[in-house]
Scaffold this motif. Structure first.
Motif, PDB file in Angstrom:
ATOM      1  N   GLY A   1     -32.750  16.258  19.173  1.00 31.19           N
ATOM      2  CA  GLY A   1     -32.489  14.697  19.303  1.00 31.19           C
ATOM      3  C   GLY A   1     -30.824  14.522  18.933  1.00 31.19           C
ATOM      4  N   MET A   2     -30.576  13.358  18.619  1.00 26.29           N
ATOM      5  CA  MET A   2     -29.220  13.173  18.290  1.00 26.29           C
ATOM      6  C   MET A   2     -28.856  13.702  17.203  1.00 26.29           C
ATOM      7  SD  MET A   2     -27.575   9.364  17.643  1.00 26.29           S
ATOM      8  CE  MET A   2     -28.277   9.222  15.981  1.00 26.29           C
ATOM      9  N   LEU A   3     -29.779  13.831  16.190  1.00 26.03           N
ATOM     10  CA  LEU A   3     -29.063  14.628  14.899  1.00 26.03           C
ATOM     11  C   LEU A   3     -28.970  16.086  15.149  1.00 26.03           C
ATOM     12  CD1 LEU A   3     -29.000  14.321  11.968  1.00 26.03           C
ATOM     13  CD2 LEU A   3     -31.388  14.931  11.440  1.00 26.03           C
ATOM     14  N   ALA A   4     -29.588  16.693  15.942  1.00 27.88           N
ATOM     15  CA  ALA A   4     -29.193  18.181  16.130  1.00 27.88           C
ATOM     16  C   ALA A   4     -27.808  18.077  17.100  1.00 27.88           C
ATOM     17  CB  ALA A   4     -30.439  18.790  17.073  1.00 27.88           C
ATOM     18  N   TYR A   5     -27.972  17.386  18.181  1.00 28.32           N
ATOM     19  CA  TYR A   5     -26.572  17.575  18.885  1.00 28.32           C
ATOM     20  C   TYR A   5     -25.189  16.901  18.159  1.00 28.32           C
ATOM     21  CZ  TYR A   5     -28.755  18.937  23.174  1.00 28.32           C
ATOM     22  OH  TYR A   5     -29.507  19.897  24.054  1.00 28.32           O
ATOM     23  N   VAL A   6     -25.352  16.183  17.233  1.00 31.17           N
ATOM     24  CA  VAL A   6     -24.225  15.828  16.280  1.00 31.17           C
ATOM     25  C   VAL A   6     -23.855  16.936  15.609  1.00 31.17           C
ATOM     26  CG1 VAL A   6     -23.584  14.146  14.560  1.00 31.17           C
ATOM     27  CG2 VAL A   6     -24.840  13.427  16.299  1.00 31.17           C
ATOM     28  N   SER A   7     -24.703  17.566  15.139  1.00 31.46           N
ATOM     29  CA  SER A   7     -24.540  18.748  14.101  1.00 31.46           C
ATOM     30  C   SER A   7     -24.125  20.029  14.960  1.00 31.46           C
ATOM     31  CB  SER A   7     -25.899  19.224  13.280  1.00 31.46           C
ATOM     32  OG  SER A   7     -26.457  18.105  12.723  1.00 31.46           O
ATOM     33  N   LEU A   8     -24.400  20.081  15.979  1.00 31.71           N
ATOM     34  CA  LEU A   8     -23.988  21.385  17.079  1.00 31.71           C
ATOM     35  C   LEU A   8     -22.751  21.151  17.301  1.00 31.71           C
ATOM     36  CD1 LEU A   8     -27.297  21.920  19.226  1.00 31.71           C
ATOM     37  CD2 LEU A   8     -26.367  23.412  17.349  1.00 31.71           C
ATOM     38  N   CYS A   9     -22.281  19.674  17.780  1.00 25.15           N
ATOM     39  CA  CYS A   9     -21.204  19.535  18.022  1.00 25.15           C
ATOM     40  C   CYS A   9     -19.950  19.599  17.094  1.00 25.15           C
ATOM     41  CB  CYS A   9     -20.924  17.974  18.733  1.00 25.15           C
ATOM     42  SG  CYS A   9     -19.752  17.737  19.913  1.00 25.15           S
ATOM     43  N   SER A  10     -20.339  19.183  15.683  1.00 25.34           N
ATOM     44  CA  SER A  10     -19.603  19.425  14.629  1.00 25.34           C
ATOM     45  C   SER A  10     -19.238  20.693  14.371  1.00 25.34           C
ATOM     46  CB  SER A  10     -20.200  18.837  13.452  1.00 25.34           C
ATOM     47  OG  SER A  10     -19.513  18.881  12.215  1.00 25.34           O
TER      48      SER A  10
ATOM     49  N   PRO B   1     -38.206   5.519  22.353  1.00 24.81           N
ATOM     50  CA  PRO B   1     -38.228   5.384  20.928  1.00 24.81           C
ATOM     51  C   PRO B   1     -37.274   5.750  20.044  1.00 24.81           C
ATOM     52  CG  PRO B   1     -40.419   6.178  21.590  1.00 24.81           C
ATOM     53  CD  PRO B   1     -39.507   6.129  22.768  1.00 24.81           C
ATOM     54  N   ILE B   2     -36.433   5.083  19.143  1.00 24.09           N
ATOM     55  CA  ILE B   2     -35.407   5.349  18.295  1.00 24.09           C
ATOM     56  C   ILE B   2     -35.400   6.630  17.545  1.00 24.09           C
ATOM     57  CG2 ILE B   2     -33.713   4.684  16.616  1.00 24.09           C
ATOM     58  CD1 ILE B   2     -33.471   3.082  19.273  1.00 24.09           C
ATOM     59  N   SER B   3     -36.730   6.546  16.733  1.00 26.90           N
ATOM     60  CA  SER B   3     -37.052   7.618  15.944  1.00 26.90           C
ATOM     61  C   SER B   3     -37.113   8.833  16.796  1.00 26.90           C
ATOM     62  CB  SER B   3     -38.206   7.442  15.037  1.00 26.90           C
ATOM     63  OG  SER B   3     -39.472   7.366  15.951  1.00 26.90           O
ATOM     64  N   GLN B   4     -37.737   8.842  17.768  1.00 31.34           N
ATOM     65  CA  GLN B   4     -37.885  10.128  18.653  1.00 31.34           C
ATOM     66  C   GLN B   4     -36.557  10.569  19.016  1.00 31.34           C
ATOM     67  OE1 GLN B   4     -41.328  10.767  21.548  1.00 31.34           O
ATOM     68  NE2 GLN B   4     -39.823  10.312  23.098  1.00 31.34           N
ATOM     69  N   GLN B   5     -35.682   9.816  19.414  1.00 28.23           N
ATOM     70  CA  GLN B   5     -34.373  10.186  19.904  1.00 28.23           C
ATOM     71  C   GLN B   5     -33.452  10.544  18.777  1.00 28.23           C
ATOM     72  OE1 GLN B   5     -32.567   7.885  23.335  1.00 28.23           O
ATOM     73  NE2 GLN B   5     -33.752   6.194  22.523  1.00 28.23           N
ATOM     74  N   ILE B   6     -33.706  10.168  17.703  1.00 30.98           N
ATOM     75  CA  ILE B   6     -32.841  10.799  16.475  1.00 30.98           C
ATOM     76  C   ILE B   6     -33.366  11.894  16.205  1.00 30.98           C
ATOM     77  CG2 ILE B   6     -32.291  10.220  14.258  1.00 30.98           C
ATOM     78  CD1 ILE B   6     -32.291   7.314  14.722  1.00 30.98           C
ATOM     79  N   TRP B   7     -34.727  12.448  15.785  1.00 30.75           N
ATOM     80  CA  TRP B   7     -34.952  13.533  15.332  1.00 30.75           C
ATOM     81  C   TRP B   7     -35.583  14.530  16.316  1.00 30.75           C
ATOM     82  CZ3 TRP B   7     -36.757   9.303  11.995  1.00 30.75           C
ATOM     83  CH2 TRP B   7     -35.932   9.075  10.857  1.00 30.75           C
ATOM     84  N   GLY B   8     -35.801  13.996  17.732  1.00 30.03           N
ATOM     85  CA  GLY B   8     -36.609  14.623  18.494  1.00 30.03           C
ATOM     86  C   GLY B   8     -38.127  15.047  18.506  1.00 30.03           C
TER      87      GLY B   8
ATOM     88  N   VAL C   1     -24.651  15.623   2.061  1.00 31.40           N
ATOM     89  CA  VAL C   1     -26.001  15.016   1.638  1.00 31.40           C
ATOM     90  C   VAL C   1     -26.658  14.034   2.670  1.00 31.40           C
ATOM     91  CG1 VAL C   1     -26.940  13.253  -0.137  1.00 31.40           C
ATOM     92  CG2 VAL C   1     -25.511  15.034  -0.790  1.00 31.40           C
ATOM     93  N   ILE C   2     -25.808  13.329   3.404  1.00 34.48           N
ATOM     94  CA  ILE C   2     -26.164  12.502   4.414  1.00 34.48           C
ATOM     95  C   ILE C   2     -26.852  13.499   5.345  1.00 34.48           C
ATOM     96  CG2 ILE C   2     -25.498  10.953   6.350  1.00 34.48           C
ATOM     97  CD1 ILE C   2     -23.380   9.887   4.517  1.00 34.48           C
ATOM     98  N   GLY C   3     -26.368  14.487   5.792  1.00 39.68           N
ATOM     99  CA  GLY C   3     -27.221  15.219   7.011  1.00 39.68           C
ATOM    100  C   GLY C   3     -28.426  15.994   6.325  1.00 39.68           C
ATOM    101  N   PHE C   4     -28.572  16.469   5.026  1.00 38.31           N
ATOM    102  CA  PHE C   4     -29.588  16.902   4.446  1.00 38.31           C
ATOM    103  C   PHE C   4     -30.768  15.674   4.273  1.00 38.31           C
ATOM    104  CE2 PHE C   4     -32.382  17.916   0.797  1.00 38.31           C
ATOM    105  CZ  PHE C   4     -32.757  18.949   1.042  1.00 38.31           C
ATOM    106  N   ILE C   5     -30.275  14.535   4.062  1.00 41.93           N
ATOM    107  CA  ILE C   5     -31.358  13.769   3.741  1.00 41.93           C
ATOM    108  C   ILE C   5     -31.830  13.354   5.485  1.00 41.93           C
ATOM    109  CG2 ILE C   5     -31.774  11.198   3.303  1.00 41.93           C
ATOM    110  CD1 ILE C   5     -29.836  11.284   1.008  1.00 41.93           C
ATOM    111  N   ALA C   6     -30.939  13.091   6.328  1.00 46.53           N
ATOM    112  CA  ALA C   6     -31.662  12.606   7.630  1.00 46.53           C
ATOM    113  C   ALA C   6     -32.313  13.543   8.163  1.00 46.53           C
ATOM    114  CB  ALA C   6     -30.272  12.698   8.349  1.00 46.53           C
TER     115      ALA C   6
END
Length: 560
Positions: A92-101, A78-85, A452-457
């Protein structure tokens, strides 16, 4: 921003508004600052200002993020599960993008900023320890579901690991001969307090992380000693002996077994075995980001199923490396291991290039080693994991410093002119005539927009979880049904909603919610189990549900 992200992700909790008061607020902080840093890196055109060391790391980071995006769209989870975990993890993806940044931003820091980030990490232990004292006294204002000492990290193992990692970093700084006796005494007292809290939890993760960091710290110290050969010949056999005994202790053998072995070690072995089985079954793209829990029942094997009963399940391999490989396949694991290996290579190059002990470096590296050992037996909890990624970036930043050291030794005059004329300091900032570091005003727009994008996500799942808690507290099934349909709600929210309907003897809402659950999260076992037993399910639906239960949990004797 790196400092705020690290400290905020460790301390953030929302116990009065969320069903998950730990991971979701940490994700909100992490995503907000992680995306803001990403926007800053994009806005300054950092590509043209990278040295060879950071350029390699940035390419590896870009590949890591690219493969995660590919996994999200190819794995079938499921896409939502992969994005937010998954609920309670949110890796999920959101966490790893932030960690990598955060890791990329840390790789660009100079010595002064590295010191500030390290200080921020160490100072975070003060509120953590103070909160632990409140919990130990039995006067915690938060009514947690479990009355244990875990501060803002949600679990005694995470707290233990965090304090073990920070304690070894403090010990490295206390060894600095330039510090006066009072400050060194204060640091030692600080360490004793932290390790005392670790001991009170009964979790050995912090002790093991501290000892692993201690081995790294002593080896670094000896390597710059005049009697290194003698000291190495004395210590290395001792360390090897204790390493062997530690491994034996994990399987309930050797003289350390009473200290190391715990029944949970066997369970962790089951979880790791399942993670490896998922990796082998889905070697290229894995099972999907943070989707380990969807596959655990199917791949765990008969022994793990029957060891303590089929309802003992897990949503993580309890090993960060296996979590990454099971979620994203071997390519994602290899990229991650390359990033860690490259950070270690930068650290080794720097240590070889300096003639004296650098205690800040020793603190960062020993804490990084402690984190990696902890990561081999634990979960990528955001409040702890954020520092592992930041420390990785800080080690890469020493590669930049190594290049400067090498250039200064080969051609001191040319290096001095280059340093004086360098337009950008620490990768992207510049100085005016008064020495203040400046950024063009336009960069602020990028920082704000991406922040703001990161906050909203990250706000989306936080809001959905908050609405579900509010509806549950009111025992209003209509509001609960509305809450689980919101973007950001997880399979676990559906499970709880179905439980609420069943306990209220409301068959129609339970049936409706089960159908929605199996549609949105087709590998969720609980939804199929409900459809198989609900009276208002058709015989055809019950047959399909039983077939799905057998496929999802083939070794469960209840399905045969």
């Amino acid at each position: 921003m790196i400092m705020f992200a690290g400290v905020g992700a460790t301390l953030a909790i929302s116990p009065w508004s969320n069903l998950d008061p730990i991971s979701l607020p940490k994700l909100l902080v992490l995503s907000s600052f992680g995306f803001a840093i990403f926007g800053l890196l994009l806005s300054v055109g950092i590509r043209n200002r990278l040295d060879s060391a950071t350029k390699v790391f940035f390419i590896a980071s870009a590949l890591f993020l690219f493969w995660i995006c590919l996994v999200v769209f190819v794995s079938g989870a499921p896409i939502s599960q992969q994005i937010w975990g998954m609920f309670g993890r949110n890796t999920g993806m959101l966490a790893y993008v932030s960690l990598c940044s955060l890791a990329m931003g840390s790789a660009l820091l100079g010595s002064a900023r590295r010191n500030r980030v390290l200080i921020a990490l160490l100072l975070t232990t003060i509120p953590i320890n103070l909160y632990c004292f409140v919990q130990l006294s039995g006067k915690d204002p938060v009514q947690w579901s479990e009355f244990q000492t875990f501060a803002t990290l949600g679990n005694v193992n995470f707290l233990s690991a965090f304090l073990g990692i920070t304690s070894i970093a403090l010990l490295a700084i206390s060894w600095d001969e330039k510090r006066d006796i009072k400050s060194r005494f204060a640091l030692i007292l600080w360490i004793i307090v932290s390790l005392g809290v670790v001991w009170s939890t009964g979790s050995i993760q912090g002790i093991m992380a501290f000892l692993a960091g201690f081995v790294a710290l002593t080896l670094l110290w000896i390597s710059k000693s005049k009697k290194k050969l003698v000291l190495f010949s004395l210590l290395i056999p001792v360390y090897v002996f204790f390493l062997v005994e530690t491994i034996l202790g994990l399987v309930n053998k050797g003289f350390l077994r009473d200290f190391i072995y715990q029944p949970s070690v066997v369970f962790r072995g089951d979880y790791m075995h399942a993670g490896w089985a998922m990796t082998l079954r889905k070697p290229f793209f894995g099972v999907g980001m943070d989707s380990y829990g969807d596959w655990y029942r199917e791949v765990r094997g008969e022994v793990s199923t029957l060891r303590t009963g089929p309802d003992r399940i897990a949503n993580t391999a309890h090993n960060v490396f296996l979590d990454i490989s099971s979620n994203g396949g071997f390519p994602l694991l290899f990229i991650y291991l390359f990033m860690l290996g490259f950070a270690m290579w930068c650290a080794a190059k720097y240590w070889i290039s300096v003639s004296k002990r650098d205690y800040i470096f020793m603190s960062i590296l020993s804490a990084w080693v402690a984190f990696q050992v902890q990561a081999a037996v634990s979960i990528n909890q955001l409040g702890v994991g954020v520092w592992g990624w930041v420390l990785t970036g800080l080690l890469v930043s020493y590669g930049r410093q190594t290049i400067d050291i090498s250039n200064s030794q080969q051609n001191p005059a040319a290096f001095t002119r280059k340093k004086e004329n360098r337009k950008f300091s620490d990768g992207f900032t510049k100085k005016n005539s008064q020495g203040y570091e400046l950024l063009p005003a336009s960069n602020l727009l990028y920082v704000l927009v991406f922040g703001v994008i990161g906050f909203i996500a990250a706000w989306i799942p936080l809001r959905a979880d908050s609405h579900f808690r509010s509806a549950s507290s009111e025992r209003n099934l209509q509001k609960i049904e509305k809450a689980v349909s919101e973007l950001g709600a997880t399979a676990w929210h559906y499970n709880l909603a179905i439980d609420s309907a069943v306990t209220s003897n409301l068959a129609d809402p339970a049936y409706k919610l089960s159908k929605e659950l199996t549609s949105k999260f087709p590998r969720d076992y609980y939804g199929w189990r409900l459809l198989a037993i609900l009276n208002n399910s058709t015989e055809q639906e019950k047959g399909i549900a039983r077939d799905r239960m057998l496929a999802l949990d083939p070794f469960n004797p209840e399905n045969k």
